[in-house]
Design an enzyme around this catalytic site. Structure first.
Site, PDB file in Angstrom:
ATOM      1  CG  ASN A   1      -5.839  -0.502  -8.400  1.00 29.57           C
ATOM      2  OD1 ASN A   1      -5.708   0.434  -7.617  1.00 29.57           O
ATOM      3  ND2 ASN A   1      -6.743  -1.425  -8.224  1.00 29.57           N
ATOM      4  N   GLY A   2      -7.973   0.007 -10.669  1.00 24.57           N
ATOM      5  CA  GLY A   2      -9.038   1.002 -10.653  1.00 24.57           C
ATOM      6  C   GLY A   2     -10.258   0.574 -11.431  1.00 24.57           C
ATOM      7  CG  ASP A   3     -13.035   2.559 -11.339  1.00 25.56           C
ATOM      8  OD1 ASP A   3     -13.746   2.638 -10.330  1.00 25.56           O
ATOM      9  OD2 ASP A   3     -12.252   3.466 -11.694  1.00 25.56           O
TER      10      ASP A   3
ATOM     11  CB  CYS B   1      -3.085   6.180   1.735  1.00 22.04           C
ATOM     12  SG  CYS B   1      -4.434   6.273   2.935  1.00 22.04           S
TER      13      CYS B   1
ATOM     14  CE  LYS C   1      -3.073   0.019  -4.802  1.00 23.00           C
ATOM     15  NZ  LYS C   1      -3.699   1.125  -4.058  1.00 23.00           N
TER      16      LYS C   1
ATOM     17  CB  ALA D   1      -6.588  -0.006   5.528  1.00 23.00           C
TER      18      ALA D   1
ATOM     19  N   PRO E   1      -4.065  -4.009  -1.846  1.00 22.96           N
ATOM     20  CG  PRO E   1      -2.473  -2.307  -1.633  1.00 22.96           C
ATOM     21  CD  PRO E   1      -3.105  -3.242  -2.629  1.00 22.96           C
TER      22      PRO E   1
ATOM     23  N   GLY F   1      -9.522  -4.416  -6.239  1.00 22.34           N
ATOM     24  CA  GLY F   1      -9.810  -4.107  -4.845  1.00 22.34           C
ATOM     25  C   GLY F   1     -11.285  -4.310  -4.544  1.00 22.34           C
TER      26      GLY F   1
HETATM   27  C1  FMN Z   1     -11.468  -0.301   2.150  1.00 20.26           C
HETATM   28  C2  FMN Z   1     -10.270   0.095   1.315  1.00 20.26           C
HETATM   29  C3  FMN Z   1      -9.028   0.142   1.904  1.00 20.26           C
HETATM   30  C4  FMN Z   1      -7.904   0.482   1.141  1.00 20.26           C
HETATM   31  N1  FMN Z   1      -6.677   0.452   1.731  1.00 20.26           N
HETATM   32  C5  FMN Z   1      -5.558   0.635   0.950  1.00 20.26           C
HETATM   33  C6  FMN Z   1      -4.257   0.432   1.477  1.00 20.26           C
HETATM   34  O1  FMN Z   1      -4.083   0.050   2.650  1.00 20.26           O
HETATM   35  N2  FMN Z   1      -3.206   0.666   0.651  1.00 20.26           N
HETATM   36  C7  FMN Z   1      -3.358   1.059  -0.646  1.00 20.26           C
HETATM   37  O2  FMN Z   1      -2.375   1.228  -1.375  1.00 20.26           O
HETATM   38  N3  FMN Z   1      -4.588   1.237  -1.172  1.00 20.26           N
HETATM   39  C8  FMN Z   1      -5.671   1.017  -0.418  1.00 20.26           C
HETATM   40  N4  FMN Z   1      -6.913   1.128  -0.977  1.00 20.26           N
HETATM   41  C9  FMN Z   1      -7.029   1.425  -2.419  1.00 20.26           C
HETATM   42  C10 FMN Z   1      -7.102   0.129  -3.221  1.00 20.26           C
HETATM   43  O3  FMN Z   1      -5.913  -0.633  -3.058  1.00 20.26           O
HETATM   44  C11 FMN Z   1      -7.303   0.426  -4.726  1.00 20.26           C
HETATM   45  O4  FMN Z   1      -6.220   1.172  -5.207  1.00 20.26           O
HETATM   46  C12 FMN Z   1      -8.579   1.211  -4.990  1.00 20.26           C
HETATM   47  O5  FMN Z   1      -9.660   0.697  -4.258  1.00 20.26           O
HETATM   48  C13 FMN Z   1      -8.907   1.189  -6.495  1.00 20.26           C
HETATM   49  O6  FMN Z   1      -9.074  -0.121  -6.960  1.00 20.26           O
HETATM   50  P1  FMN Z   1     -10.540  -0.800  -7.133  1.00 20.26           P
HETATM   51  O7  FMN Z   1     -11.331   0.104  -8.042  1.00 20.26           O
HETATM   52  O8  FMN Z   1     -10.262  -2.145  -7.730  1.00 20.26           O
HETATM   53  O9  FMN Z   1     -11.157  -0.863  -5.769  1.00 20.26           O
HETATM   54  C14 FMN Z   1      -8.050   0.819  -0.225  1.00 20.26           C
HETATM   55  C15 FMN Z   1      -9.320   0.793  -0.805  1.00 20.26           C
HETATM   56  C16 FMN Z   1     -10.420   0.425  -0.066  1.00 20.26           C
HETATM   57  C17 FMN Z   1     -11.777   0.378  -0.728  1.00 20.26           C
END
Ligand code: FMN
Length: 335
Positions: free
Chosen positions: A214-216, A113, A152, A30, A28, A238
């Site tokens: 999740n993460g990186d 968040c 989450k 935003a 997810p 993400g």
């Molecule tokens: C632009 C942006 C918006 C995000 N919005 C949400 C959100 O609405 N809900 C949520 O649970 N996490 C949100 N996240 C966090 C991501 O879901 C994810 O947990 C985080 O980016 C780590 O994963 P990644 O390293 O694959 O990016 C957001 C992250 C980014 C970069």
């Protein structure tokens, strides 16, 4: 050298009655994971998409803009609608409304968040400071809907309580939550440093329900490493999908075969950017979609020759036909 494939990861993920195959999720995000982006991620083999987070209070007030964020097509199923909020009754009411009107496959609760305006209300990652409330929210939502409920979460509020993720995840499971996604950074880390994947392993070892890591994860190799190090049941991506939704195809191929696909061509990048633009305009109209698409187009163009100059041009363009013409001319230059 091909690394050994990880066929076991290709067990479809079962979240209650919902099958996620392959067990790869679009996070997810935003302002990012709207219907246009979800359709594209799905077409590249993503197994589960999430909506952007949606305010439970705004839903209970019948806010139209919030309701629009919940429109999705059957083509993207299975889909999880993510709600944020910290009042159990409001969250339960919002979840029941969402289920009745939009019928998502899963309801997800945001406990991660870090944004100041969200945590100031006790929502998002602030729930990690108040586990009793977090559990009450989850239990109320579980009671209010038929669909499986997922959470989450981040790993905690700050480093002062290193066991938050494991303890809270256990309590959430006991409250009837059907799967946990863990982004193992604390709220105070925001996006700094590297996420601590060892916590995903600890949560996985403790729980019976599925755990999504999740993460990186930005490359197929990252996905394999996360899976090998943590034993997670699914992987959520993400930022690695921004301007690169083909990451789902790349991860899937690597984990199935042990070999890497060649890098995506410039043609494919631009064609997907064009399709993304078209879908966004169809969904939201030119006035909203064109400015929103600027960031996506910058991500798609990253690494292409002349990207900085093209980005500047894009930022001057206000209409869909002009933006489409620019992308088309870039595509024909490549032919
Ligand atoms: C632009 C942006 C918006 C995000 N919005 C949400 C959100 O609405 N809900 C949520 O649970 N996490 C949100 N996240 C966090 C991501 O879901 C994810 O947990 C985080 O980016 C780590 O994963 P990644 O390293 O694959 O990016 C957001 C992250 C980014 C970069």
């Amino acid at each position: 050298m091909p690394q050994s494939p990880a066929p076991q990861l290709w067990q479809p993920l079962a979240i209650g009655s919902v099958r996620v195959d392959p067990p790869l999720c679009l996070a997810p995000m935003a302002g990012v994971s709207d219907e246009a982006f979800r359709i594209i991620a799905k077409d590249y083999g993503c197994g589960l998409v999430f909506t952007e987070m949606v305010s439970s209070r705004a839903l209970c007030y019948g806010n139209r803009h919030t309701e629009e964020m919940l429109e999705f097509s059957d083509a993207v199923r299975p889909i999880a609608v993510q709600l944020f909020g910290s009042e159990p009754d409001v969250m339960a009411q919002a979840a029941a409304r969402v289920e009745k009107r939009w019928r998502p496959d899963l309801l997800d609760i945001n406990m991660g968040c870090p944004a100041p305006k969200v945590v100031a209300n006790g929502d998002g990652a602030a729930l990690l400071k108040d586990p009793a409330r977090a559990v009450a929210v989850a239990a109320a939502v579980v009671r209010a809907v038929h669909a499986p409920v997922t959470v989450k979460m981040r790993s905690g509020w700050d480093q002062s309580a290193p066991d938050t993720a494991v303890d809270l995840a256990q309590r959430l499971q006991d409250a009837g939550v059907a799967a946990i996604t863990l982004h193992p950074r604390t709220r105070s880390q925001f996006y700094g440093g590297h996420s601590d994947w060892s916590l995903i392993r600890r949560v996985k070892e403790r729980l019976q329900i599925p755990v999504i890591g999740n993460g990186d994860v930005a490359t197929p190799e990252d996905a394999l490493t996360m899976w090998q190090q943590t034993g997670c049941d699914g992987i959520m991506i993400g930022r690695g999908a921004l301007g690169a939704p083909w990451i789902f195809r790349e991860v899937q191929h690597f984990l199935r075969t042990g070999s890497l696909l060649p890098p995506v061509s410039a043609q494919e990048r631009l064609s997907v950017a064009l399709r993304h633009l078209r879908l966004a305009v169809a969904q939201k109209g030119e006035r909203v979609a064109v400015p929103e698409m600027r960031k996506h187009l910058a991500w798609y163009l990253k690494g292409l020759p002349g990207a900085a100059r093209i980005r500047q041009q894009i930022n001057q363009i206000a209409t869909y036909p002009d933006l489409e013409a620019l992308l088309r001319s870039l595509l024909s230059d490549l032919a």
